[in-house]
Every structure is written in structure tokens, then in C-alpha cells.
Design a protein around this motif. Structure first.
Motif, PDB file in Angstrom:
ATOM      1  N   ASP A 152       0.844  -1.194   0.000  1.00  0.00           N
ATOM      2  CA  ASP A 152       0.000   0.000   0.000  1.00  0.00           C
ATOM      3  C   ASP A 152       0.876   1.240   0.000  1.00  0.00           C
ATOM      4  O   ASP A 152       1.781   1.379   0.834  1.00  0.00           O
ATOM      5  N   SER A 153       0.612   2.156  -0.918  1.00  0.00           N
ATOM      6  CA  SER A 153       1.450   3.351  -1.043  1.00  0.00           C
ATOM      7  C   SER A 153       1.306   4.275   0.158  1.00  0.00           C
ATOM      8  O   SER A 153       2.272   4.925   0.579  1.00  0.00           O
ATOM      9  N   GLY A 154       0.097   4.364   0.734  1.00  0.00           N
ATOM     10  CA  GLY A 154      -0.088   5.203   1.913  1.00  0.00           C
ATOM     11  C   GLY A 154       0.723   4.704   3.084  1.00  0.00           C
ATOM     12  O   GLY A 154       1.371   5.481   3.795  1.00  0.00           O
ATOM     13  N   LEU A 155       0.719   3.383   3.291  1.00  0.00           N
ATOM     14  CA  LEU A 155       1.525   2.788   4.357  1.00  0.00           C
ATOM     15  C   LEU A 155       3.002   2.993   4.081  1.00  0.00           C
ATOM     16  O   LEU A 155       3.780   3.318   4.997  1.00  0.00           O
ATOM     17  N   ALA A 156       3.425   2.842   2.824  1.00  0.00           N
ATOM     18  CA  ALA A 156       4.835   3.044   2.474  1.00  0.00           C
ATOM     19  C   ALA A 156       5.274   4.477   2.763  1.00  0.00           C
ATOM     20  O   ALA A 156       6.345   4.705   3.328  1.00  0.00           O
ATOM     21  N   CYS A 157       4.437   5.451   2.406  1.00  0.00           N
ATOM     22  CA  CYS A 157       4.771   6.859   2.669  1.00  0.00           C
ATOM     23  C   CYS A 157       4.860   7.113   4.167  1.00  0.00           C
ATOM     24  O   CYS A 157       5.758   7.835   4.637  1.00  0.00           O
ATOM     25  N   HIS A 158       3.945   6.532   4.927  1.00  0.00           N
ATOM     26  CA  HIS A 158       4.004   6.673   6.390  1.00  0.00           C
ATOM     27  C   HIS A 158       5.309   6.101   6.934  1.00  0.00           C
ATOM     28  O   HIS A 158       5.964   6.716   7.784  1.00  0.00           O
ATOM     29  N   LEU A 159       5.703   4.950   6.457  1.00  0.00           N
ATOM     30  CA  LEU A 159       6.884   4.271   6.987  1.00  0.00           C
ATOM     31  C   LEU A 159       8.170   5.036   6.743  1.00  0.00           C
ATOM     32  O   LEU A 159       9.115   4.941   7.530  1.00  0.00           O
TER      33      LEU A 159
END
Length: 415
Positions: free
Chosen positions: A285-292
Motif C-alpha cells: 500500500d502506497s499510503g503505508l509506504a509513505c508513512h513508513l
């Protein structure tokens, strides 16, 4: 509720297959989708839904799996079936006695293909259907056809999005988890991702592996996110975490099995002895990747390398999602030679036909952007269908009969 583009695929599978397993990460909407199918009250869909997140139901399934399955009666759905792997043998025995299509619709947060003990007992009796976080088309009520159009004889002249459309950075940060995407406030969405990474991740992997003390998993996922779109170097990841390579490999396999990390293998032919063999790593998930990686809208706007890596992860996952309802259903690889020529994604259909996709964050595309695609075309020969460079512009530009530059938005346009 967003209409899922896999809905029809599931109904089609239930019409001719005794067991259908919808599998994907926690919180992608599996339970919601199964409930919607049950409420449709169709002869081709389950009439009752049992969830193994319910303690009483889980206890009954674990204590007496054969009795549990025998008592279900008629077509039914069992949610989060990986929590009681004992059920798989009981379901197999039941199906062997009665192979009526559509008897069992299962959902699971663990990939049966990576867990042989779960899949072997139902070989030949089950169809596996992935459910990823929401695609951009699903957000907008569109059934994307980008993969299939790339393999057709003639492709359209895709246009860029209207000026008031959601920006590519907004799409990347939103991601596709329904609950996170529903939070318009970036701070609250970030809080959701933080809780997901810490609690859901540890719970799922602990249940799957039976191991305690997997405290390094959130940090491993963050390390992989920082390398998203790049080749997986286990030795490098191990050094960053200070853990043995054997442990790192095992933990990565667990992240794959729970649909949080995705490995894209290298493409090769019999003539390709000089191609890189390492897999490319993506976060589901791109949103999770950006958060990480701590990427805000401001950082992505200013930090070219971070934006490029997150964009590649985002687009690659959008294409992977579409494979679930594509007519072509190609295998998905990446391409890289020892001489440095590379292509972000290589799609290969069952006939061996090849499409290359290069992902760029720039608004303009020059001839140099096609270097990797030309190398792929030379190696694939007559099997090469076309090569596409995805860019941030608004027009489709043809550079020669098989090479073209296309706006990012073509991936989810539905055209």
C-alpha cells in the motif's frame, strides 16, 4: 462502500469451483466484500457468513473441525480461515464427498501459495483470488483496463486528468486501505497507519508463525519501504537491522505471506544469462509506504528521489491490483541487465508476449527514457508487443511503432 472490481471474478469462480479463497492483508475489505455477496441472496453466492475472529466460532472450529464443517449446511462463507488451519482438511473431505460449485467462500489474511500446509490439502478444488487495497479505479467507480489495452493491437491516445482531479501525490499518500482513505486529515490518517503497522502486523505474523517477540517486524517493514522499487539485497537489510540473514529472510517471507511486502521477480529468457536475478521489493500500500518513510506531501513535492521511489511503488501496485480482473492476467516481472539497462515492470502473457512499462515522475519524456525498453525489445524479439513510459504529462506521444509515452492517469482511466 466501494464496489470491488474483483466482485464478478469471485461470482464466476463460485459458479464452477467448490472452494474459493479471497486472500489479502487485514483491513483491505475482505469481510465487507463477503458480506455484500451474502446479502445479494443469489444462488451463486454464500447464504451464511462465519468469522473466525469470533472467539466462540474459532473455538468450535479448532476443537472439532469435521463437526464444524458438517454442521454448516449449504453454501457458506468462513472469514479469516487461516486462524484455524485444521479446517482445510475437513473442507477437503467434505468437498470430496460433494463437489457442488460454490460450497465454500473463504477469506484469509495469509497467502496460501506461500503456506503449503494450507494449500496442498485443497489442490485442484480451490481457486485463489487476491484482494488488495482499493485501486484508483475502485475509488472512482471505474473498472480499469490498462493491462488488457496494452496487449491489444491498437492502444488509445490516453489523455491526462482534468485540472481539478486529485494529484498523484494525494493518491500516493491516501493509499487504498478503506478506513485510512476515509480520513481526510493527514495527521489522523498517519495515526491509522502507525496503529496498523504496530498492532495488526504483530498480531497477524505472530499468529501465522507461532513465534513470540517479533518486535523487529515493524522496523523491517520500514527498512523495506525505504528500498521500495529497488532490488532486494538481504545482506544490506540484515546489516541495517543488525540481525542474521537467515532471520531476515524468514521475516521477509512472513511479510510476503501477510500481503504487506511484495516481491517482483526478474524477467529472463533462455538467452538472458547476464540479467539481474534479484527480486524487486514493493510495499503493498502506497499510503503505508509513505508513512513508513515519513513522507508528507511537502517532502514528496521537494524530494525527487523519494517521490520517484514512492511513485514507482504506487503505480506498480496499481497494475498488480488490476491483474486480478484482467482478461490477459500476465506474469509481472522487472528487467535489469549487468550493463545497467532496466525496465520497471515487464508483463508477459501465457503466449510469451511481452509489454514493458517504465515509470517516470517527470512531465516530459525524451528518447533516453526508452533505453531500457529498447534493450528489452531487442532481447524479446518478435514477442515484444510494446513499451510504455508513464509520465506526469497530459498527452500520449508515440516515439516509434512500439514505443510510446503515456500519462500516469491512463493506468486507472478505464479507457
Amino acid at each position: 462502500m466501494h464496489e470491488r472490481n474483483t466482485h464478478e471474478s469471485i461470482k464466476t469462480a463460485l459458479a464452477d469451483t467448490p472452494v474459493v479463497l479471497v486472500q489479502g492483508a487485514r483491513q483491505v475489505g475482505k469481510s465487507t466484500l463477503v458480506s455484500a455477496l451474502a446479502q445479494a441472496n443469489s444462488a451463486a453466492t454464500p447464504r451464511r457468513v462465519f468469522t473466525l475472529d469470533d472467539g466462540a466460532v474459532l473455538s468450535a472450529a479448532q476443537r472439532d473441525p469435521e463437526g464444524f464443517v458438517a454442521a454448516l449446511g449449504g453454501a457458506c462463507a468462513i472469514d479469516e480461515v487461516q486462524r484455524a488451519p485444521e479446517l482445510f482438511r475437513a473442507i477437503k473431505a467434505s468437498v470430496d464427498r460433494d463437489r457442488t460449485p460454490g460450497r465454500f467462500l473463504l477469506t484469509g489474511s495469509a497467502n496460501a501459495m506461500l503456506l503449503p500446509n494450507l494449500s496442498e490439502s485443497l489442490a485442484g478444488r480451490i481457486e485463489l483470488i487476491p484482494l488488495w487495497p482499493l485501486s484508483q479505479g475502485e475509488f472512482e467507480g471505474v473498472r480499469e483496463r490498462f493491462i488488457d489495452r496494452l496487449f491489444e493491437r491498437d492502444t488509445p491516445d490516453w489523455k491526462g486528468p482534468p485540472k481539478r482531479a486529485r494529484t498523484i501525490i494525494d493518491r500516493m499518500l491516501r493509499g487504498g486501505f478503506p478506513e485510512a482513505a476515509a480520513r481526510a486529515d493527514a495527521v489522523r490518517r498517519d495515526a491509522w497507519f502507525a496503529a496498523y503497522a504496530e498492532t495488526t502486523l504483530r498480531r497477524e505474523v505472530r499468529e501465522l508463525s507461532g513465534a513470540e517477540g517479533l518486535s523487529e517486524l515493524p522496523r523491517l517493514l520500514a527498512v523495506l519501504a525505504a528500498r521500495a522499487g529497488g532490488l532486494l539485497n538481504v545482506a544490506d537489510v540484515s546489516r541495517a537491522l543488525g540481525m542474521p540473514q537467515s532471520t531476515t529472510r524468514r521475516y521477509i517471507a512472513l511479510l510476503e505471506a501477510t500481503f504487506l511486502a511484495v516481491m517482483i521477480p526478474a524477467w529472463a529468457t533462455n538467452r538472458s544469462s547476464r540479467l539481474a536475478k534479484s527480486s524487486k521489493v514493493l510495499i503493498a500500500d502506497s499510503g503505508l509506504a509513505c508513512h513508513l518513510i515519513g513522507a508528507s506531501a511537502e517532502r514528496l513535492a521537494e524530494d525527487g528521489p523519494a517521490r520517484g521511489a514512492m511513485l514507482e511503488n504506487f503505480i506498480a501496485m496499481e497494475i498488480l491490483k488490476q491483474r486480478g480482473w484482467s482478461r490477459v492476467k500476465p506474469a509481472i516481472h522487472h528487467f535489469r541487465t549487468s550493463a545497467g539497462a532496466e525496465v520497471d515492470l515487464v508483463l508477459e502473457d501465457r503466449a510469451g508476449r511481452v509489454v514493458g512499462i517504465e515509470i517516470k515522475s517527470a512531465r516530459t519524456v525524451g528518447a533516453d527514457a526508452f533505453r531500457g525498453l529498447r534493450a528489452l525489445r531487442e532481447l524479446a524479439g518478435k514477442n515484444f508487443v510494446r513499451g510504455v513510459v508513464l509520465h506526469d504529462g497530459t498527452e500520449t506521444v508515440r516515439f516509434d511503432p512500439t514505443l510510446m509515452a503515456v500519462p500516469h492517469s491512463a493506468v486507472w482511466s478505464g479507457v
